[in-house]
Write an enzyme that holds these catalytic residues in place. Structure first.
Site, PDB file in Angstrom:
ATOM      1  N   LYS A  25      -5.701 -10.072  -6.405  1.00 35.29           N
ATOM      2  CA  LYS A  25      -6.968 -10.177  -5.676  1.00 35.29           C
ATOM      3  C   LYS A  25      -7.883  -9.002  -6.016  1.00 35.29           C
ATOM      4  O   LYS A  25      -7.403  -7.913  -6.351  1.00 35.29           O
ATOM      5  CB  LYS A  25      -6.714 -10.239  -4.168  1.00 35.29           C
ATOM      6  N   LYS A  63     -10.404  -2.966  -3.372  1.00 35.42           N
ATOM      7  CA  LYS A  63     -10.988  -1.645  -3.614  1.00 35.42           C
ATOM      8  C   LYS A  63      -9.944  -0.650  -4.091  1.00 35.42           C
ATOM      9  O   LYS A  63     -10.256   0.256  -4.846  1.00 35.42           O
ATOM     10  CB  LYS A  63     -11.708  -1.124  -2.373  1.00 35.42           C
ATOM     11  N   LYS A 121       0.818  -1.208   0.000  1.00 37.41           N
ATOM     12  CA  LYS A 121       0.000   0.000   0.000  1.00 37.41           C
ATOM     13  C   LYS A 121       0.852   1.258   0.000  1.00 37.41           C
ATOM     14  O   LYS A 121       0.527   2.236  -0.676  1.00 37.41           O
ATOM     15  CB  LYS A 121      -0.950   0.014   1.213  1.00 37.41           C
TER      16      LYS A 121
HETATM   17  N1  AQP Z   1     -10.326 -10.370  -2.888  1.00 40.67           N
HETATM   18  C1  AQP Z   1     -10.636 -10.832  -1.689  1.00 40.67           C
HETATM   19  N2  AQP Z   1     -10.876 -12.151  -1.500  1.00 40.67           N
HETATM   20  C2  AQP Z   1     -11.203 -12.635  -0.279  1.00 40.67           C
HETATM   21  N3  AQP Z   1     -11.306 -11.853   0.822  1.00 40.67           N
HETATM   22  C3  AQP Z   1     -11.071 -10.534   0.697  1.00 40.67           C
HETATM   23  N4  AQP Z   1     -11.091  -9.494   1.572  1.00 40.67           N
HETATM   24  C4  AQP Z   1     -10.760  -8.349   0.920  1.00 40.67           C
HETATM   25  N5  AQP Z   1     -10.528  -8.614  -0.370  1.00 40.67           N
HETATM   26  C5  AQP Z   1     -10.708  -9.954  -0.551  1.00 40.67           C
HETATM   27  C6  AQP Z   1     -11.431  -9.622   2.993  1.00 40.67           C
HETATM   28  O1  AQP Z   1     -12.465  -8.720   3.297  1.00 40.67           O
HETATM   29  C7  AQP Z   1     -12.388  -8.367   4.676  1.00 40.67           C
HETATM   30  C8  AQP Z   1     -12.579  -6.900   4.889  1.00 40.67           C
HETATM   31  O2  AQP Z   1     -11.776  -6.133   4.017  1.00 40.67           O
HETATM   32  P1  AQP Z   1     -11.388  -4.617   4.251  1.00 40.67           P
HETATM   33  O3  AQP Z   1     -11.859  -3.738   3.147  1.00 40.67           O
HETATM   34  O4  AQP Z   1     -11.738  -4.192   5.594  1.00 40.67           O
HETATM   35  O5  AQP Z   1      -9.884  -4.828   4.127  1.00 40.67           O
HETATM   36  P2  AQP Z   1      -8.987  -4.795   2.899  1.00 40.67           P
HETATM   37  O6  AQP Z   1      -8.127  -5.990   2.907  1.00 40.67           O
HETATM   38  O7  AQP Z   1      -8.325  -3.472   3.019  1.00 40.67           O
HETATM   39  O8  AQP Z   1      -9.975  -4.831   1.588  1.00 40.67           O
HETATM   40  P3  AQP Z   1      -9.463  -4.506   0.167  1.00 40.67           P
HETATM   41  O9  AQP Z   1     -10.520  -4.302  -0.805  1.00 40.67           O
HETATM   42  O10 AQP Z   1      -8.479  -5.530  -0.190  1.00 40.67           O
HETATM   43  O11 AQP Z   1      -8.837  -3.090   0.381  1.00 40.67           O
HETATM   44  P4  AQP Z   1      -7.450  -2.598  -0.059  1.00 40.67           P
HETATM   45  O12 AQP Z   1      -7.502  -2.529  -1.552  1.00 40.67           O
HETATM   46  O13 AQP Z   1      -7.357  -1.239   0.572  1.00 40.67           O
HETATM   47  O14 AQP Z   1      -6.446  -3.593   0.428  1.00 40.67           O
HETATM   48  C9  AQP Z   1     -11.008  -8.865   5.154  1.00 40.67           C
HETATM   49  O15 AQP Z   1     -11.208 -10.019   5.946  1.00 40.67           O
HETATM   50  C10 AQP Z   1     -10.287  -9.225   3.888  1.00 40.67           C
HETATM   51  O16 AQP Z   1      -9.403 -10.313   4.081  1.00 40.67           O
END
Ligand code: AQP
Length: 332
Positions: free
Chosen positions: A195, A198, A112
């Protein structure tokens, strides 16, 4: 009953399919077998810049989506992280127990901060996994239902729980990750090697659950597959098709083997058309239910207030124990 805890960020405006299949779906399923604590992690959200009014709205929106997905406030404790100040308080103690090098090894931070540029990445983003350690340990959680991308953070939680227990005496339950193999990682529809996320996915690769169902159907239909024509699960050779089969199987309950049989001799287009329909059937009522909760903010806020009260009872007890063990002088 064993206890589970997990959280989700309010930042995205809408949950995406990866959040739902990787995490939230399991949260709903675990409500009956476990003593379940789930939260909207607004303190984690501010590790990147937020517009204040939007953050507030997105926090309610996240709670509404969790309820729409099937969380039941009578069967689980649903709250907002910042409503329970013990998270930040134990977070500080955990910061003081974590090595700088140890925190620097967190791959999510590396990814990130590389994307944001190291000058723009905050210290909060750097220490966010340590706040997450506090989130989990405060509730003495046995299991943490998350996607694969969180595995390293749960490992850190285990290490810090053991370190604290070793140094100050038994205090924290050492938690285990609860990661379902099938849905541990849902992939980007356009780039099935990464993966669905967002911040890293392009709009076409990301399915936001609150998008227009028609737009969602279109994204499924234009998902990247391969030049082969056979519909079969092979995560290495056929990641795009395999991702679609995983999504299809999880949403309908049909096994991958059943789906492979159903689509034997058929073209990718047939699979995509049917999956698009499955998605539309899933997101349409989800959108309606989310809107119903949003239309009644008083009920929503009262659910969150009750959740925070229940959460605080548990969190305050754990924090008091931790403070005492560390040697902080209790206030008279
Ligand atoms: N692609 C994915 N497949 C399975 N699980 C996923 N999670 C996120 N993406 C996938 C799971 O969703 C939960 C909550 O996510 P979050 O938004 O609070 O955390 P995150 O990891 O920051 O989500 P993003 O979309 O992946 O955000 P960015 O892009 O900012 O990193 C978690 O349990 C996560 O594992």
């Amino acid at each position: 009953r064993p206890r589970v805890l997990s959280g989700i960020q309010p930042t995205a405006g809408s949950f995406h399919l990866g959040n739902y299949l990787g995490a939230v779906r399991q949260w709903v399923a675990l409500q009956d077998s476990h003593d379940a604590f789930y939260m909207v992690v607004d303190l984690h959200a501010i590790t990147v810049p937020q517009e204040p009014a939007e953050l507030r709205a997105n926090t309610r929106l996240a709670a509404a989506q969790l309820l729409a997905a099937g969380l039941d406030p009578d069967r689980c404790t649903l709250f907002v992280q910042s409503h329970v100040p013990e998270h930040a308080q134990l977070g500080w103690v955990m910061n003081c127990l974590t090595g700088f090098g140890e925190a620097s090894r967190m791959t999510q931070f590396k990814d990130k901060s590389a994307r944001q540029g190291s000058d723009r990445a905050t210290v909060g983003l750097f220490t966010y996994p340590i706040l997450q350690v506090a989130d989990i340990l405060l509730y003495q959680a046995h299991q943490v239902p998350v996607g694969e991308d969180q595995r390293q953070h749960i490992e850190l939680t285990r290490d810090l729980a053991e370190r604290f227990n070793g140094r100050f005496g038994d205090t924290f339950t050492v938690p285990a990750p609860y990661i379902l193999k099938e849905t541990a990682k849902i992939f980007d529809l356009q780039e099935p090697a990464i993966k669905m996320s967002k911040s890293a996915s392009t709009p076409k690769g990301l399915i936001n659950l609150l998008d227009e169902p028609k737009a969602t159907a279109k994204k499924i239909k234009s998902a990247v597959t391969d030049t082969d024509t056979v519909i079969r699960y092979d995560a290495v050779e056929k990641p795009g098709v395999s991702n679609l089969l995983t999504i299809y199987s999880t949403l309908t309950g049909e096994t991958i083997a059943e789906l492979e049989k159903k689509y034997e001799g058929k073209m990718y287009g047939a699979l995509k058309t049917d999956l698009a329909e499955v998605m539309v059937e899933f997101v349409t009522p989800f959108r309606t239910r989310t809107q119903e909760y949003l239309d009644d903010p008083e009920t929503l806020d009262s659910i969150l207030a009750k959740g925070a009260e229940k959460a605080r009872t548990v969190a305050a007890e754990t924090l008091a124990q931790a403070y005492e063990k560390v040697g902080l002088l209790p206030a008279k």
